[in-house]
Design an enzyme around this catalytic site. Structure first.
Site, PDB file in Angstrom:
ATOM      1  N   GLU A 121      -7.320  55.126  35.630  1.00 36.55           N
ATOM      2  CA  GLU A 121      -7.342  53.670  35.700  1.00 36.55           C
ATOM      3  C   GLU A 121      -8.764  53.152  35.471  1.00 36.55           C
ATOM      4  OE1 GLU A 121      -4.566  51.107  38.352  1.00 36.55           O
ATOM      5  OE2 GLU A 121      -6.570  50.815  39.184  1.00 36.55           O
ATOM      6  N   GLU A 135     -15.002  46.232  44.885  1.00 37.12           N
ATOM      7  CA  GLU A 135     -14.310  47.051  43.878  1.00 37.12           C
ATOM      8  C   GLU A 135     -14.873  46.886  42.470  1.00 37.12           C
ATOM      9  OE1 GLU A 135     -11.571  46.685  47.363  1.00 37.12           O
ATOM     10  OE2 GLU A 135     -12.837  45.292  46.235  1.00 37.12           O
ATOM     11  N   HIS A 211      -4.388  41.186  51.600  1.00 37.91           N
ATOM     12  CA  HIS A 211      -5.328  42.092  52.262  1.00 37.91           C
ATOM     13  C   HIS A 211      -6.736  42.057  51.688  1.00 37.91           C
ATOM     14  CE1 HIS A 211      -4.580  44.517  48.681  1.00 37.91           C
ATOM     15  NE2 HIS A 211      -5.673  45.183  48.977  1.00 37.91           N
ATOM     16  N   ARG A 213     -10.477  41.777  50.780  1.00 31.68           N
ATOM     17  CA  ARG A 213     -11.607  41.489  51.663  1.00 31.68           C
ATOM     18  C   ARG A 213     -12.122  40.065  51.468  1.00 31.68           C
ATOM     19  NH1 ARG A 213     -15.073  44.849  54.580  1.00 31.68           N
ATOM     20  NH2 ARG A 213     -13.954  46.646  53.746  1.00 31.68           N
ATOM     21  N   HIS A 244      -0.639  44.594  56.318  1.00 31.36           N
ATOM     22  CA  HIS A 244      -1.728  45.532  56.099  1.00 31.36           C
ATOM     23  C   HIS A 244      -1.977  46.319  57.379  1.00 31.36           C
ATOM     24  CE1 HIS A 244      -5.941  46.788  55.106  1.00 31.36           C
ATOM     25  NE2 HIS A 244      -5.370  46.930  53.932  1.00 31.36           N
TER      26      HIS A 244
END
Length: 388
Positions: A121, A135, A211, A213, A244
Site C-alpha cells: 500500500e 500517517e 477514530h 487522531r 474504537h
C-alpha cells in the site's frame, strides 16, 4: 540453511493484520518463502483476534512499549524491539503495510539492518504533511527507505514517481484489503451471534466509525450528534457504531447515542462480523481510510468525515464524498443518500460504478509474486490490468 527466504511481516494494528493476512497466506503457498509474522503489540489482543479470523497467528510477539499513548515513545520503542527481532535470526526481507508507527518502525529497522524493505500500500498521499497525522509523514518516510513499492492504484504509483522513486521499483497490485474483506464477508456467522441477533436482517443498515487522531475531541462529538440526529429522523434505519478500542475515543462518539432504540453500540467488532455488516449496509459514515476501500468492494457509498483523503479514487468514482465533521454537513449528505431512489428499501442500484477502483481481489497474489521477483525466484509480475 534450507534455501528458503525468511520474510518478516510486521503487523501492529488491526488494519495491518487485515491487509497483510492475505499476503501471508499467499507467501505460505510459495516453496521458496518462509513468512514470519511479527506482532509489535501496538494494538495488542485485537491483532491476535483479527489474525485468527484468517487462520493465522504471530510467530513473534513483542510487548507494546511503555508510553504508547505518545507517538514519540511508541515509535521509538517499536524501533528498538523490531531491530533486535530482525537481526536474530536474520530476515532476508521485511514487509510493512501502510503508514502506522509499526510500519515506520519496521521499515526503519530493516533499513538500519541493511534488509530489503517491501512496502505494501505504497504511494498514498493527502498532500498535507499534518493531515492525517502522523500517517502522512510516516508513509513518506517509509517510501524513502523502501526497496520495493507495492502501490494499490496507478494514482499511488504516480505519487511515487513524482517524488523521484524509480518506476522499476514500483508495482501496481490493487489493494489487499479487497481480498480480505470479500473473503471475510463470505464466512458464515457463528451460531447465536448476539450482534446479528439484535440487528436482524430486515432494516436498512448504516455502519459508523470514527477514530482519526485529528478528529479527537469536538469533531468526534459532532459526528456522534449527527448520527443521533439521523437516528431520530430515520427510525426505520439501523445504525451500528463500531467503537474504537481507545475508551476516550469511544466515549466521545457514544455520549449522544445512548438510549436510541435504532442505534447499536456493540464495542469492537470481530473482523469477519464487521465484513458481513458492511456487505449488507446501505451507507458508511467514517473517517477510516480502510473502510473507504472496503466499502468499495460492495459498491456502498461512503461519507468521509475528514477534510481530505488520500483515497482519491473513491472520490473520483463517486463512491465516496468528503463531508468534514460539521454536524449539519454530515446530516445533509446522509439525507441525500437516503432520498436516493430505493436506498432505504434495499433495491437501489445508485449512480455507482460496478468496477472497484481499489482492485480485483488478487492483490495479495501479486504482492507475493513481487517478493519472489525481488529474490530472483520468479519474473516480474504485471501491474493490475485495466486500472486507471
Amino acid at each position: 540453511m534450507n534455501g528458503r527466504r525468511r520474510i518478516a511481516i510486521v503487523v501492529g494494528t488491526r488494519p495491518e493484520a487485515v491487509k497483510l493476512a492475505p499476503v501471508v497466506q499467499e507467501l505460505n503457498r510459495r516453496s521458496w518463502a518462509e513468512p514470519v509474522l511479527v506482532a509489535t503489540g501496538q494494538h495488542g489482543e485485537v491483532v491476535r483476534d483479527t489474525l485468527s479470523c484468517f487462520g493465522l497467528c504471530a510467530q513473534v510477539e513483542l510487548t507494546a512499549p511503555p508510553g504508547a499513548d505518545s507517538v514519540t515513545e511508541l515509535t521509538a520503542g517499536l524501533l528498538s524491539g523490531l531491530g533486535e527481532r530482525l537481526r536474530a535470526p536474520a530476515a532476508h526481507a521485511v514487509v510493512v503495510q501502510g503508514d502506522t508507527a509499526s510500519a515506520l518502525a519496521g521499515a526503519m529497522a530493516g533499513f538500519y539492518s541493511s534488509i530489503p524493505v517491501v512496502h505494501v500500500e505504497a504511494g498514498l498521499r493527502s498532500g498535507d504533511l499534518r493531515n492525517p497525522f502522523p500517517e502522512e509523514a510516516n508513509r513518506r518516510m517509509i517510501a524513502e527507505v523502501s526497496d520495493l513499492h507495492l502501490a494499490p492504484t496507478r494514482a499511488a504509483r504516480r505519487n511515487l514517481v513524482a517524488e523521484g522513486v524509480a518506476a522499476g521499483r514500483i508495482l501496481v497490485t490493487g489493494n489487499t484489503v479487497i481480498d480480505a474483506v470479500v473473503a471475510a464477508s463470505r464466512r458464515p456467522p457463528a451460531a447465536g451471534d448476539p450482534l446479528l441477533h439484535r440487528i436482524g436482517n430486515s432494516a436498512p443498515l448504516v455502519l459508523v466509525t470514527a477514530h482519526r487522531r485529528e478528529n479527537w475531541g469536538a469533531p468526534i462529538r459532532r459526528i456522534g450528534r449527527a448520527v443521533a440526529s439521523l437516528s431520530h429522523q430515520y427510525p426505520e434505519v439501523t445504525f451500528v457504531v463500531a467503537a474504537h478500542m481507545n475508551p476516550l475515543v469511544r466515549t466521545a462518539i457514544e455520549e449522544s447515542l445512548h438510549d436510541r432504540p435504532n442505534v447499536h453500540l456493540p464495542g469492537p467488532i470481530p473482523y469477519d462480523a464487521f465484513a458481513r455488516l458492511l456487505a449488507r449496509s446501505v451507507l458508511a459514515i467514517t473517517d477510516s481510510g480502510g473502510i473507504q476501500e472496503e466499502a468499495a468492494a460492495f459498491g456502498i457509498p461512503v461519507l468521509v468525515t475528514r477534510d481530505n483523503t488520500e483515497r482519491t479514487e473513491g472520490i473520483d468514482s463517486g463512491l465516496a464524498r468528503l463531508v468534514g465533521t460539521q454536524e449539519s454537513e454530515i446530516v445533509a449528505a446522509a439525507e441525500k443518500e437516503f432520498v436516493r431512489e430505493g436506498a432505504l428499501s434495499g433495491t437501489a442500484n445508485g449512480p455507482y460504478p460496478r468496477r472497484n477502483p481499489y482492485g480485483d481481489g488478487r492483490a495479495a497474489r501479486r504482492c507475493a509474486a513481487a517478493c519472489g521477483w525481488l529474490f530472483g525466484h520468479s519474473p516480474r509480475p504485471s501491474d493490475i490490468p485495466g486500472e486507471r
